[in-house]
Structures are given as C-alpha cells and as structure tokens.
Write a protein that holds these residues in place. Structure first.
Motif, mmCIF file in Angstrom:
data_model
loop_
_atom_site.group_PDB
_atom_site.id
_atom_site.type_symbol
_atom_site.label_atom_id
_atom_site.label_comp_id
_atom_site.label_asym_id
_atom_site.label_seq_id
_atom_site.Cartn_x
_atom_site.Cartn_y
_atom_site.Cartn_z
ATOM 1 N N THR A 162 0.742 -1.252 0.181
ATOM 2 C CA THR A 162 -0.027 0.078 0.071
ATOM 3 C C THR A 162 0.805 1.305 -0.005
ATOM 4 N N ILE A 163 1.957 1.325 0.979
ATOM 5 C CA ILE A 163 2.640 2.225 0.852
ATOM 6 C C ILE A 163 3.559 2.755 -0.520
ATOM 7 N N CYS A 164 4.035 1.542 -0.972
ATOM 8 C CA CYS A 164 4.586 1.737 -2.240
ATOM 9 C C CYS A 164 3.767 2.124 -3.397
ATOM 10 N N LEU A 165 2.316 1.472 -3.417
ATOM 11 C CA LEU A 165 1.598 2.100 -4.590
ATOM 12 C C LEU A 165 1.164 3.640 -4.402
ATOM 13 N N ASN A 166 1.146 4.029 -2.922
ATOM 14 C CA ASN A 166 1.057 5.557 -2.876
ATOM 15 C C ASN A 166 2.375 6.269 -3.359
ATOM 16 N N LYS A 167 3.512 5.766 -3.351
ATOM 17 C CA LYS A 167 4.646 6.395 -3.825
ATOM 18 C C LYS A 167 4.940 6.252 -5.285
ATOM 19 N N ALA A 168 4.116 5.834 -5.983
ATOM 20 C CA ALA A 168 4.154 5.499 -7.424
ATOM 21 C C ALA A 168 4.915 4.425 -7.860
ATOM 22 N N TYR A 169 4.745 3.378 -7.210
ATOM 23 C CA TYR A 169 5.483 2.267 -7.525
ATOM 24 C C TYR A 169 4.609 1.161 -7.746
ATOM 25 N N LYS A 170 4.959 0.382 -8.752
ATOM 26 C CA LYS A 170 3.940 -0.943 -8.909
ATOM 27 C C LYS A 170 3.751 -1.825 -7.874
ATOM 28 N N ASP A 171 4.859 -2.192 -7.154
ATOM 29 C CA ASP A 171 4.608 -3.277 -6.171
ATOM 30 C C ASP A 171 5.584 -2.956 -4.859
ATOM 31 N N GLY A 172 5.349 -3.737 -4.014
ATOM 32 C CA GLY A 172 5.947 -3.714 -2.800
ATOM 33 C C GLY A 172 5.836 -4.902 -1.826
ATOM 34 N N SER A 173 7.285 -5.227 -1.214
ATOM 35 C CA SER A 173 6.836 -6.462 -0.356
ATOM 36 C C SER A 173 8.001 -6.346 0.799
ATOM 37 N N CYS A 174 8.047 -7.227 1.644
ATOM 38 C CA CYS A 174 9.164 -7.337 2.686
ATOM 39 C C CYS A 174 9.990 -8.273 2.270
ATOM 40 N N ILE A 175 11.428 -7.546 1.982
ATOM 41 C CA ILE A 175 12.547 -8.540 1.449
ATOM 42 C C ILE A 175 13.659 -8.450 2.620
ATOM 43 N N GLY A 176 14.215 -9.996 2.556
ATOM 44 C CA GLY A 176 15.424 -10.098 3.798
ATOM 45 C C GLY A 176 16.495 -9.812 3.050
ATOM 46 N N PHE A 177 17.264 -9.132 4.092
ATOM 47 C CA PHE A 177 18.840 -8.713 3.736
ATOM 48 C C PHE A 177 19.619 -9.477 4.755
ATOM 49 N N GLY A 178 20.869 -9.884 4.321
ATOM 50 C CA GLY A 178 21.833 -10.319 5.027
ATOM 51 C C GLY A 178 22.262 -11.985 4.804
ATOM 52 N N ILE A 179 23.206 -12.607 5.058
ATOM 53 C CA ILE A 179 23.460 -14.157 4.940
ATOM 54 C C ILE A 179 23.478 -14.763 6.072
ATOM 55 N N PRO A 180 22.647 -15.551 6.576
ATOM 56 C CA PRO A 180 21.294 -15.902 6.384
ATOM 57 C C PRO A 180 20.396 -14.238 6.373
ATOM 58 N N PRO A 181 19.304 -14.141 5.736
ATOM 59 C CA PRO A 181 18.529 -12.916 5.715
ATOM 60 C C PRO A 181 18.083 -13.034 7.350
ATOM 61 N N THR A 182 18.583 -11.700 8.081
ATOM 62 C CA THR A 182 18.176 -11.681 9.429
ATOM 63 C C THR A 182 17.108 -10.394 9.526
ATOM 64 N N SER A 183 17.179 -9.424 8.618
ATOM 65 C CA SER A 183 16.298 -8.417 8.673
ATOM 66 C C SER A 183 15.499 -8.161 7.478
ATOM 67 N N LYS A 184 14.288 -7.864 7.623
ATOM 68 C CA LYS A 184 13.472 -7.623 6.361
ATOM 69 C C LYS A 184 12.946 -6.285 6.261
ATOM 70 N N TYR A 185 13.108 -5.827 5.068
ATOM 71 C CA TYR A 185 12.648 -4.121 4.918
ATOM 72 C C TYR A 185 11.724 -4.134 4.036
ATOM 73 N N CYS A 186 10.656 -3.110 3.983
ATOM 74 C CA CYS A 186 9.872 -2.858 3.032
ATOM 75 C C CYS A 186 10.634 -2.211 1.610
ATOM 76 N N CYS A 187 10.516 -2.993 0.550
ATOM 77 C CA CYS A 187 11.086 -2.418 -0.546
ATOM 78 C C CYS A 187 9.992 -2.612 -1.728
ATOM 79 N N CYS A 188 9.900 -1.194 -2.254
ATOM 80 C CA CYS A 188 9.096 -0.979 -3.495
ATOM 81 C C CYS A 188 9.903 -1.069 -4.775
ATOM 82 N N THR A 189 9.080 -1.787 -5.954
ATOM 83 C CA THR A 189 9.795 -1.976 -7.229
ATOM 84 C C THR A 189 8.798 -1.314 -8.185
ATOM 85 N N LYS A 190 9.534 -0.681 -9.152
ATOM 86 C CA LYS A 190 8.937 -0.051 -10.415
ATOM 87 C C LYS A 190 8.329 -0.761 -11.267
#
Length: 81
Positions: free
Chosen positions: A53-81
C-alpha cells in the motif's frame, strides 16, 4: 618527498570533490521514482500488505518485505518500479 606526495594527494582529492556534474535538462522526468526503494524494517504491524500500500502511494508498481543479510536476518519494505 613525503610532503610533495601529501600535497599532490590533497590537490587531487580537492579537485575531484569540487567538480561539477553536467546534467542535461530533460534527461529524467521530474519526480520519477528509481527502480527500487527500500526503507522501514518490516514487523507485525508493517507486513507485505501494508508495504505494498505504501509503495503504491509512492508511485511504484509493487512492494513487499525483503530479507537482507546472509542468512536473511532483517526484512525491509522494498518498492519496485
């Protein structure tokens, strides 16, 4: 010799730092979002649905929580065009 080297390095760094970047007007559309934007850590209150919802309001097509790190320890909200 050491003083000459130090002065040369300082001059090079200052000349690189002070250079202006020539940008041709009209190359990019104003307020055009970049291809990916990641921000707030995801939590129980900020999940995939809220992130999208936040990503769509910022004029992006999609958004989801993506894990970062090896192994993924933190998830951040990422918007894609």
């Amino acid at each position: 010799m050491l003083i000459a080297f130090t002065l040369t390095v300082l001059m090079v760094v200052s000349s690189i730092h002070c250079q202006t970047i020539d940008i041709t007007p009209g190359t990019f559309a104003q307020d055009e979002p970049s291809s990916t934007l990641c921000f707030n850590p995801c939590s129980d209150k900020l999940g995939d649905k809220e992130c999208k919802t936040i990503c769509l309001n910022k004029a992006y097509k999609d958004g989801s929580c993506i894990g970062f790190g090896i192994p993924p320890t933190s998830k951040y909200c990422c918007c894609t065009k």
